[in-house]
Motif scaffolding. Structure first.
Motif, PDB file in Angstrom:
ATOM      1  N   ALA A 157       0.961  -1.748  -0.345  1.00  0.00           N
ATOM      2  CA  ALA A 157       0.097  -0.151   0.003  1.00  0.00           C
ATOM      3  C   ALA A 157       0.834   1.093  -0.199  1.00  0.00           C
ATOM      4  CB  ALA A 157      -0.782   0.334   1.121  1.00  0.00           C
ATOM      5  N   ALA A 158       1.732   1.504   0.647  1.00  0.00           N
ATOM      6  CA  ALA A 158       2.682   2.374   0.918  1.00  0.00           C
ATOM      7  C   ALA A 158       3.390   2.503  -0.241  1.00  0.00           C
ATOM      8  CB  ALA A 158       4.120   2.362   1.134  1.00  0.00           C
ATOM      9  N   VAL A 159       3.770   1.639  -1.668  1.00  0.00           N
ATOM     10  CA  VAL A 159       4.229   1.962  -2.370  1.00  0.00           C
ATOM     11  C   VAL A 159       3.195   2.501  -3.490  1.00  0.00           C
ATOM     12  CG1 VAL A 159       4.467  -0.486  -3.750  1.00  0.00           C
ATOM     13  CG2 VAL A 159       6.141   1.070  -4.533  1.00  0.00           C
ATOM     14  N   ARG A 160       2.598   1.838  -3.410  1.00  0.00           N
ATOM     15  CA  ARG A 160       0.967   2.328  -4.385  1.00  0.00           C
ATOM     16  C   ARG A 160       0.531   3.595  -4.174  1.00  0.00           C
ATOM     17  NH1 ARG A 160      -3.629  -2.296  -5.647  1.00  0.00           N
ATOM     18  NH2 ARG A 160      -2.120  -3.911  -6.460  1.00  0.00           N
ATOM     19  N   SER A 161       0.534   4.315  -2.991  1.00  0.00           N
ATOM     20  CA  SER A 161       0.664   5.505  -2.241  1.00  0.00           C
ATOM     21  C   SER A 161       1.725   5.969  -2.677  1.00  0.00           C
ATOM     22  CB  SER A 161       0.401   5.687  -1.013  1.00  0.00           C
ATOM     23  OG  SER A 161      -0.611   5.012  -0.423  1.00  0.00           O
ATOM     24  N   ALA A 162       2.801   5.906  -2.752  1.00  0.00           N
ATOM     25  CA  ALA A 162       3.984   6.999  -3.258  1.00  0.00           C
ATOM     26  C   ALA A 162       3.925   6.631  -5.207  1.00  0.00           C
ATOM     27  CB  ALA A 162       5.300   5.893  -3.083  1.00  0.00           C
ATOM     28  N   ALA A 163       3.038   5.473  -5.367  1.00  0.00           N
ATOM     29  CA  ALA A 163       3.195   5.617  -7.124  1.00  0.00           C
ATOM     30  C   ALA A 163       1.767   6.493  -7.548  1.00  0.00           C
ATOM     31  CB  ALA A 163       3.524   4.567  -7.748  1.00  0.00           C
ATOM     32  N   SER A 164       1.015   6.722  -6.529  1.00  0.00           N
ATOM     33  CA  SER A 164       0.128   8.075  -7.147  1.00  0.00           C
ATOM     34  C   SER A 164       0.207   9.310  -6.359  1.00  0.00           C
ATOM     35  CB  SER A 164      -1.160   7.316  -5.635  1.00  0.00           C
ATOM     36  OG  SER A 164      -2.078   5.937  -6.064  1.00  0.00           O
ATOM     37  N   ILE A 165       1.431   9.033  -5.876  1.00  0.00           N
ATOM     38  CA  ILE A 165       2.291  11.012  -5.449  1.00  0.00           C
ATOM     39  C   ILE A 165       2.611  10.952  -6.855  1.00  0.00           C
ATOM     40  CG2 ILE A 165       3.376  12.036  -4.468  1.00  0.00           C
ATOM     41  CD1 ILE A 165       3.069  10.351  -2.114  1.00  0.00           C
ATOM     42  N   SER A 166       3.588  10.199  -7.017  1.00  0.00           N
ATOM     43  CA  SER A 166       4.576  10.931  -8.330  1.00  0.00           C
ATOM     44  C   SER A 166       3.893  10.621  -9.246  1.00  0.00           C
ATOM     45  CB  SER A 166       5.908   9.940  -8.117  1.00  0.00           C
ATOM     46  OG  SER A 166       5.489   8.429  -8.299  1.00  0.00           O
ATOM     47  N   GLY A 167       3.269   9.575  -9.867  1.00  0.00           N
ATOM     48  CA  GLY A 167       3.016   9.088 -10.707  1.00  0.00           C
ATOM     49  C   GLY A 167       2.112  10.242 -11.939  1.00  0.00           C
ATOM     50  N   PRO A 168       0.550  10.903 -10.708  1.00  0.00           N
ATOM     51  CA  PRO A 168       0.744  12.309 -11.698  1.00  0.00           C
ATOM     52  C   PRO A 168       1.295  13.262 -12.162  1.00  0.00           C
ATOM     53  CG  PRO A 168      -1.153  11.666  -9.492  1.00  0.00           C
ATOM     54  CD  PRO A 168       0.485  10.770  -9.951  1.00  0.00           C
ATOM     55  N   GLY A 169       1.941  13.245 -10.989  1.00  0.00           N
ATOM     56  CA  GLY A 169       3.012  14.567 -11.507  1.00  0.00           C
ATOM     57  C   GLY A 169       4.011  14.700 -12.398  1.00  0.00           C
ATOM     58  N   VAL A 170       3.681  13.064 -12.437  1.00  0.00           N
ATOM     59  CA  VAL A 170       4.668  13.042 -13.680  1.00  0.00           C
ATOM     60  C   VAL A 170       3.995  12.727 -15.430  1.00  0.00           C
ATOM     61  CG1 VAL A 170       6.051  10.598 -15.384  1.00  0.00           C
ATOM     62  CG2 VAL A 170       7.004  11.543 -12.901  1.00  0.00           C
ATOM     63  N   ALA A 171       2.529  12.477 -14.924  1.00  0.00           N
ATOM     64  CA  ALA A 171       1.378  12.282 -15.979  1.00  0.00           C
ATOM     65  C   ALA A 171       1.236  14.017 -16.767  1.00  0.00           C
ATOM     66  CB  ALA A 171       0.351  11.808 -15.087  1.00  0.00           C
ATOM     67  N   GLY A 172       0.298  14.671 -15.691  1.00  0.00           N
ATOM     68  CA  GLY A 172       0.599  15.650 -16.071  1.00  0.00           C
ATOM     69  C   GLY A 172       1.721  16.974 -17.290  1.00  0.00           C
ATOM     70  N   PRO A 173       3.088  17.126 -16.858  1.00  0.00           N
ATOM     71  CA  PRO A 173       4.319  16.897 -17.570  1.00  0.00           C
ATOM     72  C   PRO A 173       4.047  16.365 -18.876  1.00  0.00           C
ATOM     73  CG  PRO A 173       4.684  17.142 -16.226  1.00  0.00           C
ATOM     74  CD  PRO A 173       3.554  16.379 -14.880  1.00  0.00           C
TER      75      PRO A 173
END
Length: 427
Positions: A157-173
């Motif tokens: 769950a921690a790594v999923r949440s970390a991916a959820s944090i960085s994912g949109p931050g990567v996906a937006g740009p």
């Protein structure tokens, strides 16, 4: 495997399961797969909203297509996965999902991209995701042993949440730079890396039970009877299904609200979603301590009651600091959701015999995700009639009310993980 895990954890208690090479491979595959999913979560609707100028109802239908797989094959998927090796199911599902995602930029490149292409890709991707997720959930007890399920679920769950944090931050740009269609190439690459990580796991997996071929309907029915007849699993199912129904109703209009009502760019939307996901990471890091202090059962009902009302801050927000406060509210909702999911996953996996894990996971997923197509259509239809902000208010109220089935059940006083049901109790 469990004995080796105990020995490694004694040598390095801080790392715990991460000392295990196979768990690290599983952990790394989860990172790649979750980043890919986060990019899809943002890019696929933005292809419809920005490139195809889809209306609210079309966005709702796209959400429904993404999750319709749970309604179509949700229950038989558990029986199928119980017959197959879970590792092979996950690898093949990842490879096929990567191929499907590449169809969107290909259709865009040849000027053949339509909303119907997106619907078809979303539906097929969702069907494969059902198989992957059922296999994934059922595989963890075999990988880490039942004594380490809370830690294993918390770390995942921690790594999923970390991916959820960085994912949109990567996906937006990426969306702003490459465009949403080409961004899906990055998602496909993540799926391929996930498949490679799972393929490299060397822990032997038990062979599925041999014997005479069984009737699919009887196998599905056995899983349903087990879950619906269990005094702890049944209220978890009801709480989770109700929460998921209103969460997806809320999420269906969240992107529309951020893009059209608040006028945020793709980068800013990614930032808001990353702030929301920060709460999930915090929840994952605190989950073991919270569950140990108040018990897994009370967590299941206290989490939505105490955190879901904060979702109502978003429809009340405008540009500037109110939007920041609303983002913090979404982070609180996410934290509560992750703590609840870790607690209920431990309860479900601990209470279920090995031979029924796939069917238990599929039954839970059928209710949790099967409501999502309905919620997507409901959110889109209500958004067209009432507006996106009203749908967000409705979603926040519904998520809060989801605590009731768990409160009115034995979960209220379940402060320890249950003893696994015996085979005799399941037949």
């Amino acid at each position: 495997m469990p004995q080796r895990i105990r020995d490694n954890m004694l040598r390095s208690p801080r790392l715990g399961l991460l000392r295990e090479p196979d768990f690290r491979r599983f952990f790394g595959a989860t990172v790649a797969g979750q980043l890919a999913d986060r990019v899809v979560f943002l890019a696929l609707p933005l292809v419809a909203i920005v490139w195809l100028d889809a209306d609210e109802f079309d966005v709702g239908v796209l959400t429904a297509m993404t999750t319709a797989g749970s309604l179509l094959i949700g229950l038989p998927a558990g029986a199928w996965v119980d017959r197959w090796r879970k590792q092979r199911v996950m690898v093949n599902s990842d490879l096929l999902r990567a191929g499907l995602l590449l169809l969107v930029p290909l259709a865009w490149w040849v000027d053949a991209l339509t909303i119907w292409v997106l619907f078809a890709v979303a539906l097929a991707h969702g069907l494969l995701t059902v198989l992957f997720d059922v296999g994934y959930t059922s595989y963890l007890p075999a990988l880490v042993g039942r004594d380490h399920l809370v830690e294993g679920n918390a770390k995942i769950a921690a790594v999923r949440s970390a991916a959820s944090i960085s994912g949109p931050g990567v996906a937006g740009p990426l969306v702003a730079w490459l465009g949403a269609p080409l961004t899906l190439v990055v998602s496909a690459a993540g799926m391929l890396l996930s498949a490679l990580g799972v393929l490299r796991i060397r822990t032997p997996e038990k062979r599925p039970p041999a014997g005479a071929p069984q009737h699919l309907g009887r196998e599905v029915g056995e899983g349903l009877r087990f879950v619906l007849g269990h005094p702890l699993l049944r209220p978890i199912l009801l709480t989770d299904g109700l929460f998921s129904l209103f969460l997806v109703t809320y999420q269906t209009m969240l992107l529309v609200y951020l893009a059209r009502h608040l006028g945020l760019s793709a980068f800013d939307i990614g930032l808001v979603l990353s702030v929301m996901a920060c709460g999930g990471l915090g929840g994952a890091l605190l989950a073991r301590r919270v569950i140990a202090r108040i018990g897994p059962g009370p967590v299941v009902w206290l989490a939505p009651l105490c955190t879901a009302p904060a979702a109502a801050l978003m429809p009340a927000a405008g540009p500037g600091w109110p939007l920041g406060l609303a983002g913090a509210g979404l982070a609180l909702v996410s934290a509560g959701g992750v703590v609840r999911l870790i607690a209920q996953a431990g309860l479900q996996q601990t209470a279920t015999p090995d031979r029924l894990l796939g069917r238990m996971s599929a039954t839970v997923r059928f209710v949790q995700w099967g409501s999502m197509p309905i919620a997507g259509l409901l959110g889109g239809a209500l958004g067209g009639l009432l507006g996106a902000s009203v749908v967000l208010w409705i979603g926040a109220a519904g998520m809060t009310a989801a605590f009731l089935p768990a409160l009115l059940s034995p979960l209220r006083s379940t402060r320890k993980m249950p003893v696994m049901a015996t085979e005799a109790a399941t037949v």
